[in-house]
Design an enzyme around this catalytic site. Structure first.
Site, mmCIF file in Angstrom:
data_model
loop_
_atom_site.group_PDB
_atom_site.id
_atom_site.type_symbol
_atom_site.label_atom_id
_atom_site.label_comp_id
_atom_site.label_asym_id
_atom_site.label_seq_id
_atom_site.Cartn_x
_atom_site.Cartn_y
_atom_site.Cartn_z
ATOM 1 N N GLU A 58 39.564 23.834 -2.981
ATOM 2 C CA GLU A 58 39.184 24.369 -4.291
ATOM 3 C C GLU A 58 38.353 25.639 -4.142
ATOM 4 O OE1 GLU A 58 38.289 24.853 -8.414
ATOM 5 O OE2 GLU A 58 39.944 23.969 -7.286
ATOM 6 N N HIS A 61 40.457 28.584 -3.021
ATOM 7 C CA HIS A 61 41.273 29.103 -4.118
ATOM 8 C C HIS A 61 40.429 29.981 -5.046
ATOM 9 C CE1 HIS A 61 44.274 29.473 -7.181
ATOM 10 N NE2 HIS A 61 43.589 28.755 -8.053
ATOM 11 N N HIS A 123 48.484 27.013 -16.850
ATOM 12 C CA HIS A 123 47.735 27.754 -15.833
ATOM 13 C C HIS A 123 48.661 28.516 -14.889
ATOM 14 C CE1 HIS A 123 45.033 28.200 -12.276
ATOM 15 N NE2 HIS A 123 44.120 28.384 -13.207
ATOM 16 N N HIS A 213 62.410 17.934 -16.538
ATOM 17 C CA HIS A 213 62.314 19.110 -15.676
ATOM 18 C C HIS A 213 63.579 19.289 -14.840
ATOM 19 C CE1 HIS A 213 60.824 22.161 -13.017
ATOM 20 N NE2 HIS A 213 60.916 21.365 -11.962
ATOM 21 N N HIS A 275 58.505 25.081 -3.025
ATOM 22 C CA HIS A 275 59.066 24.959 -4.370
ATOM 23 C C HIS A 275 58.380 25.950 -5.323
ATOM 24 C CE1 HIS A 275 61.442 22.831 -7.308
ATOM 25 N NE2 HIS A 275 60.391 22.555 -8.050
#
Length: 315
Positions: A58, A61, A123, A213, A275
């Site tokens: 975290e 990032h 996001h 999806h 992905h």
């Protein structure tokens, strides 16, 4: 000075990819609360005392996003001054920075106050828009020296329909994929392409999210395949369109393949990050197509100028 701007633009584009992949890594590893309910500090400390893997992911990032955000701001101002005469430059400069700040604020709000999965799914999509804007700014910077010449591109209404329709639909597919991650529904269906070997249709919410999806991604693959076949038939003399759609088809194929592998490997982290990488690259290619569509010559103008592009291309 112009050469330095090019290198900086490329570095910023790559940095934006790291931001996108980093966000996916935070979600995939469940590290969103690695720093607790504190932002921008970790647990209210500049240098955390209790180091965990989640905290490192975290915090890394956040640091990368902050550094890249500063790079995007510098690139926006630099491009504004250097190539502001190009009509789209100022718009893209604003979009690239504003959307990057917006995704940061959503991330901060999620940490401090919490957000629903539906909001958190935005996001990644917001970061993707910022990435696309930075990517196009980079192409404009190279275009000044005719590295990317789109003056000869001619697109008919059918191809423009494919371009505008596919990128809009692709954004919806991105959102459904982000929703799968935030709903923790990646392994809700243990089989592929159907939800389970014993049944075709989902029976509960997480399975519906997952299968929704998959269906959306499958339709995206089919649509890009149709557009690619169209480009191969009618745009052989326009290599930007011809090869561009072939690249898009390869990327969406890799996207589908890694989506299946996520299930088969039971959410292997590297496959999951690949992905996210492929969809980011695909969105960048589609954004370039939008640029071509907005700047391409009108059919009547092209016919009037010369016979360089055969009439079969313009049908």
């Amino acid at each position: 000075m112009r050469r330095l701007l090019k290198w900086f633009a490329v570095a910023t584009t790559i940095g934006m990819l790291f931001v996108l992949i980093g966000g996916a890594l935070v979600t995939k590893t469940g590290s969103g609360m690695g720093c607790g309910r504190s932002w921008p500090l970790c647990h209210g400390q500049l240098i955390p005392s209790n180091i965990t893997a989640e905290l490192l992911i975290e915090l890394s990032h956040r640091v990368v996003s902050g550094v890249v955000g500063l790079m995007v701001l510098i690139l926006s101002i630099w491009a504004w001054k250097a190539i502001g005469h190009i009509r789209e430059t100022k718009f893209l400069a604003i979009i690239s920075f504003v959307f990057l700040v917006l995704q940061g604020l959503i991330g901060a709000a999620a940490v401090v106050w919490g957000q629903s999965d539906v909001v958190l799914a935005l996001h990644f999509g917001i970061s993707l828009i910022s990435f696309a804007a930075v990517f196009l700014l980079t192409l404009f910077i190279f275009e000044v020296d005719k590295k990317f010449d789109v003056a000869s591109v001619v697109l008919d209404r059918k191809m423009k329909f494919h371009i505008y329709g596919i990128i809009s639909y692709c954004y919806i597919v991105v959102y459904t994929g982000a929703l799968v991650r935030h709903k923790q529904a990646s392994l809700a269906c243990p089989s592929w392409p159907f939800c389970a070997q014993t049944r075709i249709f989902p029976t509960q919410l997480h399975e519906w999210v997952q299968m929704g999806h998959r269906l959306a991604a499958g339709l995206l693959f089919v649509w890009i395949l149709i557009a690619t076949i169209d480009a191969m038939k009618r745009y052989k003399r326009q290599p930007i369109i011809y090869w561009g759609w072939l690249i898009a088809l390869i990327l969406v194929s890799c996207q589908v393949a890694t989506g299946a592998l996520v299930v088969f490997t039971e959410l292997n982290l590297y496959v999951a990050l690949a992905h996210a990488f492929f969809i980011s690259c695909l969105f960048g290619v589609l954004s370039y197509f939008v640029l071509l569509a907005t700047r391409s010559k009108k059919e009547k103008e092209a016919r009037h100028e010369s016979n360089v592009i055969p009439s079969a291309v313009l049908k």
